[in-house]
Design an enzyme around this catalytic site. Structure first.
Site, short mmCIF file in Angstrom:
data_model
loop_
_atom_site.label_atom_id
_atom_site.label_comp_id
_atom_site.label_asym_id
_atom_site.label_seq_id
_atom_site.Cartn_x
_atom_site.Cartn_y
_atom_site.Cartn_z
N ASP A 62 42.84 43.39 31.83
CA ASP A 62 43.34 42.63 32.47
C ASP A 62 44.18 42.80 33.69
O ASP A 62 45.18 43.91 32.72
CB ASP A 62 44.43 41.25 32.60
CG ASP A 62 44.36 40.08 32.39
OD1 ASP A 62 44.28 39.98 34.13
OD2 ASP A 62 44.45 38.86 31.79
N CYS A 97 42.76 38.00 39.25
CA CYS A 97 41.95 36.30 37.95
C CYS A 97 40.95 35.58 37.57
O CYS A 97 39.82 35.61 37.21
CB CYS A 97 42.80 36.46 36.46
SG CYS A 97 44.25 37.42 36.59
N HIS A 118 40.67 31.39 31.03
CA HIS A 118 41.51 31.15 32.47
C HIS A 118 40.48 30.41 33.31
O HIS A 118 40.73 30.50 34.69
CB HIS A 118 41.86 32.41 33.05
CG HIS A 118 42.90 32.47 33.81
ND1 HIS A 118 43.59 33.42 34.64
CD2 HIS A 118 43.52 31.19 34.36
CE1 HIS A 118 44.43 33.11 35.48
NE2 HIS A 118 44.92 32.05 35.11
N ASP A 120 39.77 43.13 35.82
CA ASP A 120 39.20 42.17 36.58
C ASP A 120 39.02 42.07 38.01
O ASP A 120 38.83 41.44 38.75
CB ASP A 120 40.05 40.14 35.73
CG ASP A 120 41.50 40.53 35.64
OD1 ASP A 120 41.37 41.55 36.17
OD2 ASP A 120 41.53 39.35 35.11
N GLN A 121 40.55 42.62 38.13
CA GLN A 121 40.69 43.31 39.45
C GLN A 121 41.88 44.96 39.08
O GLN A 121 41.66 45.21 38.42
CB GLN A 121 41.89 42.10 39.63
CG GLN A 121 43.08 41.72 39.51
CD GLN A 121 42.79 40.69 38.63
OE1 GLN A 121 42.49 40.00 38.98
NE2 GLN A 121 43.43 40.07 37.56
#
Length: 584
Positions: free
Chosen positions: A33, A73, A134, A340-341
């Protein structure tokens, strides 16, 4: 003749083994994350120690142009699970807030969406999600679990329904405080002045205000303030909790040995399923703030608490690889590692310590579609099936995992919807050298921000920006004044003509090309605009899961393991049976 027949039989046997070896493998998907691509040794970092993640690169394929479908996210994870741009599922916001912030929001990944976990479960896979979700929880009641991982194809869930936030860990500050001060203090002051003014003019007789109307107005304001104060005072209890399947087992969340607990759950899941194909999604909380690390990792890295967290996550990856070896499953398991990024470059603690990661040479970070926000690690290992030690510089996407593993599980891709990802296996095995992604569309929330074009007859990778975020301070590499960059209005600068870069020559996106420096400037823009038109025509209206109505906290959706009046407190991690959920 006999020798020829023997050779044919042997070749058939070899082909049979090869076919069997790429059929229904175990799948382990590891997702960090907010990890920067420059935080890993295999992507050039020389000070953080990530030997286990680097081992995936040495024994597998390193994707050097691997792109997240969104720089935030919630939409990125929705795209990952479905193989589709988040705009197609309603998981892209038109408002400023692009992710879920509360456990009692009604939005989430729609039940109509088909996840890879659903398809693999249908093919006999044991499926588990451990860590961060999430993607929503409930729709209409506190126990309908319409958006829960178990409603999206996972047999087992152990983790956080929302996300890790500074507000979840005492002493780490708040992501809301600045916004509350900025947007609520003035309205409260104005309301207070208005009430006092009305009382004065009522008292001196200049204006007759019905006493009942004034009373109702005061009551509404008071109730609203009480709810707001209650919510933010109890934010940690209401939103930061640990679940096992449908039950809360720790509320609020304790960070003590948290990564070790997640890792233990992952190792145990693998151990329970050595005789059946399994899908494990291990979705780390590292390295999203609030940062944390177990005692055995604190103070051990060269980059403070952030570095400690990265190195603890690497340890966890090593534990997963070790248990595969222990059960002789390494050759039967595809392991994928990503983030995720990109890193959240604006993350700085109140003490001035850098709590965000490193995106290498790439510009910007999380919440932007500059390369630093979307170019993420992409490592895939499957001994004997994918190339070892190979580097692939073709554009690929985290949406590609969906068709890749669905095909490996001998499942059918959905035929009633567009799947934007492409099967990676031919590229990973060296059977093809070009990515199937001629175009990739980069969204900032629900707004088309940029387009990537990799022509089939060229090494160039063109990137066109229709707007870019306004960094603050202006000469910085992020939006430090607002903590994240936003996607519309005065937060962006629109470009006409659009900005054009060739990432093959300028991966740092330093110098936009012009008609004077690129002879095909207008031709490239024309082709990209045509691709945008085709893409836009493929979109269909769907309910917006990130509308304000779906984002706001709804008390009747609140999960609570005791009662609201007992501050929603419980801890069953150390033993005992968790209580059934109920609303206090």
């Amino acid at each position: 003749m006999g020798l020829l027949l023997l050779l044919i039989i042997c070749q058939c046997a070899i082909n049979s083994i090869k076919t069997h070896s790429v059929s229904k493998p175990n799948i382990i998907l590891l997702m960090a994350d907010d990890l920067g691509i420059g935080d890993l040794g295999c992507y050039g970092n020389r000070t953080l120690r990530t030997p286990n993640i680097d081992r995936l690169a040495e024994e597998g394929v390193t994707l050097t142009q691997h792109v997240a479908a969104s720089p935030l996210c919630t939409p990125s994870r929705a795209a990952f699970l479905t193989g589709r741009y988040p705009i197609r599922s309603g998981m892209a916001a038109f408002s400023r807030v692009g992710v879920f912030l509360f456990s009692a929001s009604s939005g989430g990944l729609p039940s109509e969406e088909i996840t890879f976990s659903k398809l693999l479960k249908q093919r006999g896979y044991a499926t588990a999600l451990i860590g961060k979700w999430h993607l929503g929880m409930n729709c209409e009641s506190s126990n309908d679990f319409c958006h829960h991982p178990l409603s999206h194809g996972f047999d087992y869930f152990y983790g956080l329904p929302v996300t890790n936030l500074r507000d979840c860990k005492p002493g780490q500050g708040s992501v809301f405080l600045k916004g509350v001060q900025k947007h609520l203090v003035i309205p409260i002051q104005i309301t207070g002045i208005a009430i006092v003014s009305l009382a004065i003019v009522q008292y001196i007789g200049l204006l007759k205000v019905p006493f009942q109307a004034l009373g109702y107005f005061l009551l509404i304001i008071t109730i609203s303030l009480v709810i707001l104060i209650f919510f933010f005072y109890h934010f940690r209890h209401l939103n930061c909790f640990l679940m096992r399947d449908h039950q809360i087992i720790q509320q609020p969340l304790s960070y003590e040995n948290l990564t070790k607990r997640l890792t233990k759950e992952a190792v145990q899941f693998i151990g329970r399923n050595t005789g059946t194909p399994f899908l494990l999604v291990l979705s780390y909380l590292h390295v999203h703030t609030a940062l944390y690390a177990s005692e055995s990792f604190k103070g051990k890295s060269k980059h403070g608490l952030y570095g400690d967290a990265v190195e603890e996550m690497d340890w966890s990856v090593g534990q997963v690889l070790n248990v595969l070896e222990k059960h002789n499953l390494s050759d039967k398991t595809l392991v994928y590692f990503t983030s995720d990024q990109g890193a959240h470059v604006e993350e700085i603690s109140s003490a001035g310590e850098v709590h965000g990661g490193y995106n290498g040479i790439y510009k910007g970070g999380k919440s932007t579609n500059w390369e630093g926000g979307i170019r993420v690690p992409g490592l895939l290992r499957w001994p004997g099936v994918v190339q070892a030690g190979a580097h692939i510089d073709e554009p690929t996407s985290n949406m590609d995992i969906f068709p890749t593993i669905v095909k490996l599980a001998n499942a059918q891709l959905p035929s009633d919807r567009i799947i934007d990802g492409h099967d990676l296996l031919p590229l990973l095995q060296g059977k093809v050298t070009r990515s199937k992604h001629e175009f990739l569309f980069h969204y900032c929330n629900a707004y088309l921000n940029a387009v990537r074009w990799h022509p089939g007859n060229s090494e160039s990778v063109w990137k066109v920006f229709f707007f870019t975020p306004n960094f603050s301070p202006e000469d910085s590499n992020g939006c430090y004044d607002s903590h994240v960059c936003f996607c519309h209005g005065g937060f962006v600068t629109r470009h006409d003509p659009p900005l054009l870069f060739d990432l093959s020559r300028d991966p740092e996106e330093k110098v936009p090309l012009t008609p004077e420096t690129e002879s095909r400037f207008y031709e490239i823009l024309r082709i990209v605009h045509q691709a945008v038109d085709n893409h836009t025509r493929s979109l269909h209206a769907v309910p917006n899961q990130l509308s304000w109505d779906n984002l706001l906290w709804k008390p009747w959706l609140q999960l609570c393991c005791s009662s609201l009046f007992q501050s929603c407190y419980c801890d069953y991690e150390s033993g005992g049976s968790p209580l059934q959920l109920h609303l206090g």
